[in-house]
Design an enzyme around this catalytic site. Structure first.
Site, PDB file in Angstrom:
ATOM      1  N   THR A  81       0.837  -1.207   0.000  1.00 57.52           N
ATOM      2  CA  THR A  81       0.000   0.000   0.000  1.00 57.52           C
ATOM      3  C   THR A  81       0.869   1.252   0.000  1.00 57.52           C
ATOM      4  OG1 THR A  81      -1.653  -1.227   1.274  1.00 57.52           O
ATOM      5  CG2 THR A  81      -1.936   1.151   1.130  1.00 57.52           C
TER       6      THR A  81
ATOM      7  N   GLY B 202       5.788  -7.366   6.795  1.00 57.85           N
ATOM      8  CA  GLY B 202       6.799  -7.289   5.750  1.00 57.85           C
ATOM      9  C   GLY B 202       8.219  -7.250   6.298  1.00 57.85           C
TER      10      GLY B 202
ATOM     11  N   GLU C 134      10.235   1.371  10.704  1.00 58.26           N
ATOM     12  CA  GLU C 134       8.939   2.039  10.604  1.00 58.26           C
ATOM     13  C   GLU C 134       8.591   2.733  11.917  1.00 58.26           C
ATOM     14  OE1 GLU C 134       6.708  -0.821   7.304  1.00 58.26           O
ATOM     15  OE2 GLU C 134       6.531  -1.286   9.440  1.00 58.26           O
TER      16      GLU C 134
END
Length: 281
Positions: A58, A128, A134
């Protein structure tokens, strides 16, 4: 030591929203929905911003869109902070100027996907494998917009019964796995070392670590207690629960786009039909 299984308190966020419009359903693939959510999020990117660039199927659409707007001259002076080697390579190939948290310790806006989103905008991320970078970048962001399709919505963290990742050092990883599973025995937890499908070897993160995937049969309860218990274990690097970090979540579904945003102690919800969107999709 297992996490105390406390009674779940009601959501602390008060929901404020108008009635959703009656939007005509449209025939879209899951990738179409991801792209729509990503394009909607990029509307919040302004020239001169430092932007956290997420990782995954995404977030990839958001990075592509930012590059497109830069090439068109609609965005200028953007600095991207990639959350993985893969995103770094994508951004370089598209000509997006890049930096890091050492040079830009405060990020204006981060855009990334999620594997799960609960009603209070808590997330599971990292399926992932990029959860550590992140979380470093998105926790340093003034705003963090999450982009998902409606399949990622759950009633509670772990509710999809898919993996909640934990990044661990390779040394005695099986010991770490055993201790993690024992923490959440009350929730029917099982765990496994993540491996590459093609050769059966341990998956290695961008940071040289391993991933333990945890699966829950039941709600694990208080997320902050669970987080603290995981991070107290020696050998644990980070977990994939992103608690209280998201400021907005954009959800693309067959009936339109829902935008959920935290404003103080309220959760504001806005709805858009696809024929109302002008995001270049």
């Amino acid at each position: 030591m297992a996490v105390a299984h406390a009674t779940i308190e009601p959501p602390t966020l008060m929901v404020s929203s108008a009635a959703p419009p009656l939007c005509p359903s449209v025939n879209l693939t899951q990738d179409d929905l991801k792209k729509i959510a990503a394009y909607k999020a990029v509307e919040h990117v302004k020239s001169g911003m430092v932007v956290g660039l997420g990782t995954g199927s995404t977030a990839k659409h958001a990075v592509d869109r930012i590059a497109e707007l830069l090439q068109q001259g609609k965005l200028k002076d953007i600095v991207g902070i990639p959350t993985s080697i893969k995103t770094h390579e994508q951004a370089v190939s598209l000509g997006i100027p890049l930096s890091n948290l050492d040079s830009h310790p405060v990020v204006d806006l981060a855009i990334d996907g999620a594997d799960e989103v609960d009603p209070e905008l808590n997330l599971v991320k990292g399926r992932g494998g990029s959860l550590l970078r992140e979380k470093m970048i998105e926790s340093a962001s003034k705003k963090f917009i999450v982009i998902v399709d409606e399949s990622k919505l759950v009633n509670y963290v772990g509710g999809s019964r898919l993996a909640m990742p934990v990044e661990v050092i390779p040394f005695c990883w099986n010991h770490s796995l055993t201790r993690l599973v024992s923490l959440f025995a009350y929730a029917g937890c099982v765990g496994e070392l993540r491996k590459y499908a093609e050769n059966g070897k341990a998956f290695v993160t961008d940071n040289g670590n391993y991933i333990i995937d945890l699966y829950f049969e039941k709600d694990i309860g208080d997320l902050k207690e669970a987080s603290d218990a995981i991070l107290r274990l020696p050998g644990i690097v980070e977990h994939g629960m992103f608690i209280g970090l998201a400021t907005s979540v954009i959800v693309a579904g067959v009936d339109g786009v829902t935008v959920k945003s935290k404003v103080g102690n309220e959760l504001e919800v806005d709805y858009f039909c696809y024929n109302d969107l002008r995001n270049g999709f």
